[in-house]
Enzyme design. Sequence first.
Site, PDB file in Angstrom:
ATOM      1  N   HIS A 123      13.639   5.569 -43.846  1.00  0.00           N
ATOM      2  CA  HIS A 123      14.360   5.095 -42.663  1.00  0.00           C
ATOM      3  C   HIS A 123      15.407   4.087 -43.151  1.00  0.00           C
ATOM      4  O   HIS A 123      15.078   3.145 -43.874  1.00  0.00           O
ATOM      5  CB  HIS A 123      13.404   4.441 -41.676  1.00  0.00           C
ATOM      6  CG  HIS A 123      12.364   5.381 -41.147  1.00  0.00           C
ATOM      7  ND1 HIS A 123      12.665   6.390 -40.262  1.00  0.00           N
ATOM      8  CD2 HIS A 123      11.022   5.474 -41.395  1.00  0.00           C
ATOM      9  CE1 HIS A 123      11.565   7.058 -39.967  1.00  0.00           C
ATOM     10  NE2 HIS A 123      10.551   6.531 -40.649  1.00  0.00           N
ATOM     11  N   HIS A 133      12.936  13.245 -44.839  1.00  0.00           N
ATOM     12  CA  HIS A 133      11.525  13.488 -45.161  1.00  0.00           C
ATOM     13  C   HIS A 133      11.453  14.539 -46.262  1.00  0.00           C
ATOM     14  O   HIS A 133      12.261  15.477 -46.292  1.00  0.00           O
ATOM     15  CB  HIS A 133      10.777  13.984 -43.925  1.00  0.00           C
ATOM     16  CG  HIS A 133       9.561  14.800 -44.233  1.00  0.00           C
ATOM     17  ND1 HIS A 133       9.566  16.180 -44.269  1.00  0.00           N
ATOM     18  CD2 HIS A 133       8.297  14.427 -44.564  1.00  0.00           C
ATOM     19  CE1 HIS A 133       8.371  16.626 -44.582  1.00  0.00           C
ATOM     20  NE2 HIS A 133       7.573  15.586 -44.765  1.00  0.00           N
TER      21      HIS A 133
END
Length: 297
Positions: A123, A133
């Site tokens: 993030h 991811h």
Amino acid sequence: MTDQMDSQKARASEWFRSLRDQIVAAFEGLEDNHVEGPFADQAAGRFEVTDTKRSSADGSDAGGGLMSVMRGGRVFEKVGVNISTVYGELGDRAQGAMAARKGIPGMKDDPRFWASGISLVAHMQNPHCPAVHMNTRMFWTPHAWWFGGGSDLNPCLEYAEDTAHFHAVQKEHCDRHDAAHYPRLKAWADEYFYIPHRNRARGVGGIFLDDHNTGDWEADFDFIQDVGKAFLPAFVPLTEKRRVQIFGDAEKDAQLVHRGLYAEYNLVYDRGTKFGLETGHDANAVLMSLPPMAKWI
């Protein structure tokens, strides 16, 4: 045959550790090299590394790994790069683990398992930089083995050229093995990384695979390594380009709302989250994918 599989397990586990080391070094390098633009006046971030343990019902050793988390850096607001190698019996965690082993042939008679992999979620500080991811893994039972994983891009502010670059690198690495891989795995990711209750994808996709076993362990291991090798060249150039862009309250608000979608997906639908919690792995490591701050409208 047992010695051969033990060797293969060791090689897979070593590869995931090597990939983890490469990514950690690259991300700390991004922190060091960010010397202008938003957050450049902050201290460069560094990973905090913690050993993790999986608990078994009888207290015996069931494996573990490393949780590496960086918080509040110049580029990364929160990023985790975890590796683990765990083993035992899927039936030793009561009803939750019984659900985890559903559909695995032969597990009712012999519930032993071994699993190793890497899991990453980033993030970003700057809302122009996409969240991301990636995970790859090997799973073994006495009855079968397979590889799985993939990566997907999760921008709150979408740039078509960034999406095109991310997918192009994924395709290049897939095409080294089979030209049919990328379109199939892209479609799989589009289906898997979807939030039904929001009627939308959580990002702009990537690739996803599971239960990958062609019967040729070496070929499949080579392929899952290339899935991992694609990550840094797919993601790092986007971060290098976007981290210097100026943003305001509207962009930050969009980032926090998008993180809410990410949290919903990971807590409600993600298989890895469910498996980790149901089989007794360290809850902090399993839930490191959650953003540091999020917002719901």
